[in-house]
Each structure stands twice: as structure tokens, then as C-alpha cells.
Design an enzyme around this catalytic site. Sequence first.
Site, short mmCIF file in Angstrom:
data_model
loop_
_atom_site.label_atom_id
_atom_site.label_comp_id
_atom_site.label_asym_id
_atom_site.label_seq_id
_atom_site.Cartn_x
_atom_site.Cartn_y
_atom_site.Cartn_z
CG ASN A 145 -0.24 0.10 2.54
OD1 ASN A 145 0.99 0.08 2.59
ND2 ASN A 145 -1.00 0.19 3.62
CG ASP A 183 0.87 0.22 7.05
OD1 ASP A 183 0.93 -0.23 8.21
OD2 ASP A 183 1.49 -0.27 6.10
CG ASP A 348 -5.45 21.25 12.56
OD1 ASP A 348 -4.41 21.16 13.22
OD2 ASP A 348 -5.52 21.86 11.47
CD GLU A 377 -3.33 23.41 16.38
OE1 GLU A 377 -2.09 23.39 16.25
OE2 GLU A 377 -4.12 23.32 15.42
#
Length: 652
Positions: A145, A183, A348, A377
Site C-alpha cells: 500500500n 500505515d 485542528d 488546538e
Amino acid sequence: MAAVALTAACSAPQSPNPADVEEATDQVTRVEPLSWWTGMKTDLQLLVQGPDIASHEVTVAGKGLSVKGVHKADSPNFVFVDVEVSAQAQPGTYYFIFSKDGKSIKYPYLINAREEGSARRESFTQADMIYLVMPDRFASAFQDNDEAWQGGEYFDGSARPWTVPATPDKVDRQDAVARHGGDIQGIIDHLDYIADLGATAIWCTPLLLDNQPRESYHGYACADYYHIDPRFGDNQMYRTFVQECHKKGLKVIMDVVTNHCGTAHWWMEEAPFKDWYHVNEPYMQMNALFSVYMDPHASVRDRERQESGWFVPSMPDMNLDNPYVLKYFQQWAVWWIEYSGLDGLRVDTYPYNEPGPMSRWCKAVTDEYPKMNIVGECWDFNIPQVAYWQKDNPNKDGFNSNLPSIMDFPLEHALMTALCEDQVWWDEGMTRIYSVLAQDFAYQDLSHMLTFFANHDHARTGDVLKEDPRKMKLALALLATIRGIPQLYYGDEMMFLERKDVPPHDGAKRIDFPGGWEGDQANLFTAQGRATAPALYSTAAELHDYTRALFRWRKGCKAVQEGKTLHFLSRRNVGAVNITDNTYSFFRYTADDAVFVYINNTEEPRVLDWNHYREFVQGPVTGTDVVTGEKVTLENGRSVAPKSALIVEFKR
């Protein structure tokens, strides 16, 4: 936002028999959310995309579901469908029928059974320690992947497979800003390491598809909000990851980005509304000045730039003032929590969003999940400006963010600055930490402060502290004992350093975890690997074991998890001037238990004057050194070594 047309459910025609209708393929290209559940409080509004789909009438076949309304967008290729999922709805596949000029097509849609107790799920608290992972740089389990995708399909929690787009950003571990191949399975393979360290929760930087042609590894420029990036895995793999974390006693916090997407997002080719995101021509960057929201002197221009400017040229700014955008993100968050079994969210760039809509976003999530913790944040070192963003803070303008937790950037800044100061004046060194905590009165809820000394946006702590393992231990000791919810950035338990073989860049700080890739020369995931690590990691074993001792102890310490704080600052005279001696001490305590913490940030031993603490405890006490496990008597004359912390737990 352009005006929309509404077709009432009562005027919709009777839905045809699905068996007599051809399934939509090219005519309906996208339906989001991908699926839904019975028993949800959140109203369901489907985004439907397809050629000229707005000219179709919409019905749904099956008992328990009904179309309440159909809203047209600016583009004829989108329509928003309000769907009622009644209490009588049964789990199964339903069909939405799109009819025009006597012809009909159908689209299958899954309604799932909601898990028992889902709405009452617990979330992360100050009893937890959060371990922050950047997936691309942590561990790679599957090499197949790693390379760029050229299409393909997989199932994702919906009734139809997802066609994976081409992903141009390739893997090159020598390039600091390329993909490195970490991953989800790589993280699963090392959950035992994380749990053994004393962590009880894990926060991964975004795992959703980021399809930027360059620097896509960090995930903050989303290209599809409903699909895991295929280079990390797929939606089912993410759900498996959450389940495996729960088996190890680890909660899972998803990193979500509502403020911006990436320029590679599918809706950048065609959006439902002209104001779906803030059109930015000529380009205007946000001013990174979220003080404009509480500033009584702020200009309208400055506020508009903060709300509408783009984060960077590759990250378009979403327009949450558009109610369809806001609804999209509200149910998107609910979908991921319900689909994968999440325990929390981290938002975020929280203050870069429009404040009012984001307040409603938070409320929508916590209305569905009353115990859900969401941490934002709010990157500012000014305490009142950070406190402004916490739920129920008594702001003069009446604003309530509904955001339960905030990241404690003022404390992070004070801590890292203090540990770098050896020659200090009266307000420097450890006085900085004392002074920041002295302003805790400004915060609405100290139990919902997320404490940290670094994350993925910071320089590596080891570099900041000049590769001094003694200072690293001081940072870890403070993180483990100060009030709030501690968060540790991956590798800081072993003082990872920025790569020096590439130009300075955020990507160089986000280094690969040694041992996470087949063929790595060092493997710091194992005790043997740490013991035989190369010179660059000569203190890895020592620091790892110190971190492990601290946070495994913290898991069972109510005084640190729930207790109050009483702190002390020592002074000394230099000539006629009274200055700090660069030490800091405090108690964390409940009615029955106490922890004494003494931080000596000097190059000289310090001797305890136990009388200094007599307002809390009379006479010597015997307790346990939480790192060594040895019995310790706290009394006059006890010496604390240079650049070291003494942490002793005792009964009151």
C-alpha cells in the site's frame, strides 16, 4: 449563499417499487453520509451528487424512512435530502428513488442498528495519558500500500464500493516531505508497546485521504472526509484499529479538520454552493490572529481575514456560515464516532473556524454523545485568549464555544522555555511554570486542559533541550504530575532528534520510528533493540524506562489524576537582589493521598528545607519514590541531584 428551493415531503409522489427500478450508477456518483443508524438524535441530511440530479424528484422505499425535504444547491449536480429515520425503522438496505420524466433510478442506502450504549460512551479524561502518533512515520506493516494508487475499489461502510482516486505522492524515505509508508496495521502491530509505556489513549494525526501531489503524508489537507487514505488502509481497517486499541485498554481520539480541506478535494472541481468554501481571488492568507474575536478594538477587516483567509495556498478555507457546510461537518463527526467506535475528537486550528458555527458543531456532537470530550488546538501563549475558547467560560461578549477541552499552549511554552534557562533572573527559569499555573483561575475547567511539551508542529524536544537527557526527564516528570490531561508525542520517551541529513523542515522533525520498517538498523520498539541501539540513541533505554515508570504509576494515582495543587517557589539572594534558584516544588493531593514533586533545574545539588512546606505537612513523612520504588523520607537535609526530579507519593 444562493437561495434554495424546497420540495416538501408531503408533496412527493409515491415511491416506485425498487424491484422495478434500475440501480443508479453513473447518475448518482456520491451520497454522504455513507450510511446511518437507527435511534440517532442527529437529523440526517444527505448530500447527493450526480449529473443534473437537482431536476429529479426524490422518494425513499421502505417503512420507517421518509423524505422530509429536498434542497437545491447552486449547482444542478447536487441536492440535499432531509431524511427522517423513525423509531419504527428497521436496520437494512433502503432505496432512494430519483425520478424524472417518467423514468426512475435507485440508490441503495444502509441503515444500521445502533450499538447498545453508544450514546453513553465514555471519553478521555485527566486519568488518561494520550500518545500522539504520526501514522506515516510510525511503522509500516504492508509494503503493497506504499506506492501511488491508480484507482480500484473497496467497501467502506456504505452499500456501494468506493472508487479510489489516483494518488500521485510516492514513497521515498530519504525525502523528508515525501510519504514514508507508515500505515494503520503498523500502528496495530505496536499497540503493546504504546500500552506498556503507560498510555491509555492514542491520538493519530489525520488518516483521511490527503491527495496533494506533494507533502500529503501529514494528512491535514483532506481530499475526502469519508474515506481513510488507501496508503494507510481503509475504513474497515480503521474500525479494526479502534477495536484493537480497546482490547489493549487504549481509547482512540480522531484528529479532525473543519477549518480547511486540501486543493485536491473532490469538491474543488465543483462545489454544491458558490460559497461552500471561501473563494480566494486574489489570494488572501488568514492573519493567524484569533484575538480579533474577543478584541473590543478589532476592525471588521481583520476579523474577516481571520475567518475567510486560507491557512496556506494548498488548504482552502471552509465556509461554516453556510448551513449546509455546517450540517455536513456535524453529521460527518457523528458518523465517524458511530461507525468506528471513537472515544474522543481533537480539532485542528480550532479558532480559525467561524466561532458561532463551531460552537454549534461542538453542541451537535455532544448532544449526540453527552460524555464526549473534544479538545481544540488554540495555539496562543496568552492565557485569557486561550481560556476564551473553553466551554462555559464567562466571556464578556457572551460567547460560549461548547468546546470541552483546550490545549495548554501557555504551559507548554513556559515549560520548554524554563528548561532551557540555566542562568536565571527573578522571573525566569522555573518561575515561568509557577507563574503560568498561578493563572489557573482564568480557566473554566482545569480537568479539561490538555498538557504537553511537544506535538507534531513543534521542534523535537531533544533538539530544544540540547540533547540533554536530564532535562528530558524533567520535562517528562512535569508532564506526568502537573494538572490536566497529559499528551506525549511519539519518540519523546526516547528523545528523538530532528534529521540532520536533510534541510530543516517540519518533515525532518517528523522522523521515522526506528524499527517500524523492515530492514531498519535499530529497533527501539523492543528492550533488546533499545539496549543495543547506536550512539544516536544511547540514552533511549534509560529514558524509555523512566517514562514507563512515571506513566504506569500515574495510571493508579488519584492524587495526580484528580487532586488539587499547592505549589512553592524558592528564592535566594545574590548580593542585595532576590532571584529564583531555578527550582520548583508542588504537592498534588486528595483528602487521603499526596504526591510531592521537586524539580531541580540547576547544575548544583539542592537540599530540602522541609520546614518550607509546613503549611501542608508537619514534620518528616515517609513515602515511595515513584520512579525507583524505594522508600524515601522527606525531611530537612535531603539532597536532590542537579537537573533531576524527586517525586514521592505518601499517605496524608
